[in-house]
Design a protein around this motif. Structure first.
Motif, short mmCIF file in Angstrom:
data_model
loop_
_atom_site.label_atom_id
_atom_site.label_comp_id
_atom_site.label_asym_id
_atom_site.label_seq_id
_atom_site.Cartn_x
_atom_site.Cartn_y
_atom_site.Cartn_z
N UNK A 120 -17.02 -4.31 3.97
CA UNK A 120 -18.43 -3.98 3.95
C UNK A 120 -19.17 -5.06 3.15
N UNK A 121 -20.48 -4.89 3.02
CA UNK A 121 -21.22 -5.85 2.23
C UNK A 121 -20.83 -5.71 0.76
N UNK A 122 -21.19 -6.71 -0.03
CA UNK A 122 -20.73 -6.79 -1.41
C UNK A 122 -21.14 -5.58 -2.24
N UNK A 123 -22.39 -5.13 -2.11
CA UNK A 123 -22.88 -4.00 -2.92
C UNK A 123 -22.11 -2.72 -2.60
N UNK A 124 -21.90 -2.47 -1.31
CA UNK A 124 -21.17 -1.27 -0.91
C UNK A 124 -19.72 -1.34 -1.37
N UNK A 125 -19.11 -2.52 -1.28
CA UNK A 125 -17.73 -2.69 -1.72
C UNK A 125 -17.59 -2.40 -3.20
N UNK A 126 -18.58 -2.85 -3.98
CA UNK A 126 -18.57 -2.61 -5.42
C UNK A 126 -18.59 -1.12 -5.73
N UNK A 127 -19.44 -0.37 -5.03
CA UNK A 127 -19.54 1.07 -5.25
C UNK A 127 -18.25 1.77 -4.83
N UNK A 128 -17.69 1.38 -3.70
CA UNK A 128 -16.45 2.00 -3.22
C UNK A 128 -15.30 1.75 -4.19
N UNK A 129 -15.23 0.54 -4.74
CA UNK A 129 -14.18 0.23 -5.72
C UNK A 129 -14.34 1.08 -6.98
N UNK A 130 -15.59 1.28 -7.42
CA UNK A 130 -15.83 2.13 -8.59
C UNK A 130 -15.41 3.57 -8.31
N UNK A 131 -15.70 4.06 -7.10
CA UNK A 131 -15.32 5.42 -6.74
C UNK A 131 -13.80 5.56 -6.72
N UNK A 132 -13.10 4.57 -6.16
CA UNK A 132 -11.64 4.59 -6.14
C UNK A 132 -11.08 4.60 -7.56
N UNK A 133 -11.65 3.74 -8.42
CA UNK A 133 -11.19 3.66 -9.82
C UNK A 133 -11.43 4.98 -10.54
N UNK A 134 -12.60 5.58 -10.30
CA UNK A 134 -12.93 6.85 -10.95
C UNK A 134 -11.96 7.95 -10.51
N UNK A 135 -11.64 7.96 -9.24
CA UNK A 135 -10.70 8.96 -8.71
C UNK A 135 -9.33 8.83 -9.36
N UNK A 136 -8.84 7.59 -9.48
CA UNK A 136 -7.53 7.34 -10.09
C UNK A 136 -7.54 7.78 -11.56
N UNK A 137 -8.62 7.47 -12.28
CA UNK A 137 -8.70 7.85 -13.69
C UNK A 137 -8.73 9.37 -13.85
N UNK A 138 -9.45 10.06 -12.97
CA UNK A 138 -9.53 11.52 -13.06
C UNK A 138 -8.15 12.14 -12.83
N UNK A 139 -7.44 11.67 -11.81
CA UNK A 139 -6.10 12.19 -11.53
C UNK A 139 -5.17 11.92 -12.71
N UNK A 140 -5.24 10.71 -13.28
CA UNK A 140 -4.40 10.34 -14.40
C UNK A 140 -4.70 11.20 -15.63
N UNK A 141 -6.00 11.42 -15.89
CA UNK A 141 -6.38 12.21 -17.05
C UNK A 141 -6.02 13.68 -16.86
N UNK A 142 -6.10 14.16 -15.64
CA UNK A 142 -5.72 15.54 -15.34
C UNK A 142 -4.25 15.77 -15.67
N UNK A 143 -3.40 14.82 -15.29
CA UNK A 143 -1.97 14.93 -15.60
C UNK A 143 -1.73 14.87 -17.11
N UNK A 144 -2.49 14.01 -17.80
CA UNK A 144 -2.34 13.90 -19.25
C UNK A 144 -2.76 15.19 -19.95
N UNK A 145 -3.88 15.79 -19.51
CA UNK A 145 -4.33 17.04 -20.12
C UNK A 145 -3.37 18.19 -19.83
N UNK A 146 -2.77 18.17 -18.64
CA UNK A 146 -1.75 19.18 -18.32
C UNK A 146 -0.58 19.08 -19.30
N UNK A 147 -0.17 17.85 -19.61
CA UNK A 147 0.94 17.65 -20.54
C UNK A 147 0.57 18.17 -21.93
N UNK A 148 -0.67 17.90 -22.37
CA UNK A 148 -1.12 18.39 -23.66
C UNK A 148 -1.14 19.92 -23.69
N UNK A 149 -1.61 20.52 -22.60
CA UNK A 149 -1.70 21.99 -22.53
C UNK A 149 -0.32 22.62 -22.55
#
Length: 313
Positions: A120-149
């Motif tokens: 896609x164009x550069x601006x859209x690619x930037x947003x999509x990459x941020x969304x992918x990164x955010x999704x990965x961080x949420x999944x990772x943090x969810x697993x970490x919080x489960x371990x703490x719980x």
């Protein structure tokens, strides 16, 4: 010549003249249209040459659509900024409080997907990459919080033994943090030194409470350094230190409960004014005490924690 033939010839003549007139009118109209078109095209060409910034109607439509698209992307980026801010707060809280409290170590770094060529164009690619990164961080943090719980459920005693409340009543305006954890300019010697706790400046005699269940390891009086000091071993590798006390109400070997009165704020030892020096250590390593308390806790909630026979202030 008979009258009938004359009339017929007159009609044929008029008809032929009308046909010629019609053809002439058609040619005239065509010529006018063509002339007008040429004049308009020529005028537009001259106008375009004199104003190179002028755009064709289709270009204007496309530009308007692109502007709307840019606006939507900006709104999406704004929402992503808000989500990332909230997630960062959760990550910091989990790392600095829960995992630190339970001694679980840092959360493993998330595994981000490989970045491929943008489709896609550069601006859209930037947003999509941020969304992918955010999704990965949420999944990772969810697993970490489960371990703490899960760890918290296994060791329920940690809820009362790990230091988790302020050592003095968090009444607004009755104290302030005069020195934070970390490097600072020493108030006595003037050079930069590491400060292993926080200093809570308040009036002389302010009650000091145990921040978690544990056994008193040290309760000693001295005229230097920490001054009159209490150290409590909470188990699970945790210890707390309460220094520069005016009075101490506990003795070595005594078992104390969270919220139990253990002393009063003073200015003994190396102190330039009345304050409580409060430390938290985990497995021999001092950590930031602010990660183990909620200074915004209401007075009512704090009083609920204090032992009934020790609610004095």
């Amino acid at each position: 010549m008979s009258e009938g033939k004359k009339d017929r010839r007159i009609r044929e003549f008029i008809k032929s003249e009308l046909n010629e007139l019609s053809r002439g009118a058609i040619l005239l109209r065509s010529g006018i249209v063509l002339t007008v078109a040429v004049v308009v095209a020529f005028s537009f060409a001259l106008l375009s040459m004199s104003n190179p910034n002028m755009e064709m109607p289709k270009t204007l439509v496309l530009r308007a659509a692109n502007s709307r698209w840019k606006t939507k992307l900006e709104m999406l980026e704004y929402k992503l900024d808000q989500c990332e801010e909230v997630l960062l707060a959760v990550e910091n809280r989990n790392e600095g409080v829960y995992r630190e409290m339970f001694g679980l170590g840092s959360t493993p770094e998330p595994l981000y997907p490989a970045v491929t060529a943008a489709q896609h164009d550069k601006d859209l690619s930037k947003v999509l990459l941020r969304m992918d990164s955010l999704t990965v961080r949420i999944v990772n943090q969810n697993e970490s919080l489960d371990q703490s719980a899960q760890f918290a459920r296994r060791v329920g005693a940690l809820a009362t033994t790990i230091p988790s409340i302020p050592p003095i009543l968090p009444r607004s305006g009755s104290y302030y943090i005069s020195s934070f954890f970390g490097s600072r300019e020493d108030p006595v010697y003037g050079d930069r030194r590491f400060h292993s706790g926080i200093d809570l400046s308040t009036r002389m005699g302010t009650p000091v409470y145990a921040t978690g269940d544990g056994t008193v390891e040290i309760a000693e009086r001295q005229y230097y350094g920490y001054g009159n000091m209490v150290v409590i071993n909470h188990g699970y590798g945790y210890r707390t230190r309460y220094a520069h006390l005016k009075k101490m109400f506990v003795e070595p070997g005594q078992y104390v409960r969270k919220g139990e009165l253990i002393g009063q704020v003073g200015r003994t030892g190396k102190a330039t004014g009345p304050h409580l020096h409060y430390e938290v250590s985990q497995r021999g390593r001092t950590v930031n005490p602010l990660n183990f308390m909620d200074l915004s806790m209401s007075i009512a909630d704090y009083r609920e924690i204090l032992l009934p026979e020790k609610k004095k202030q």
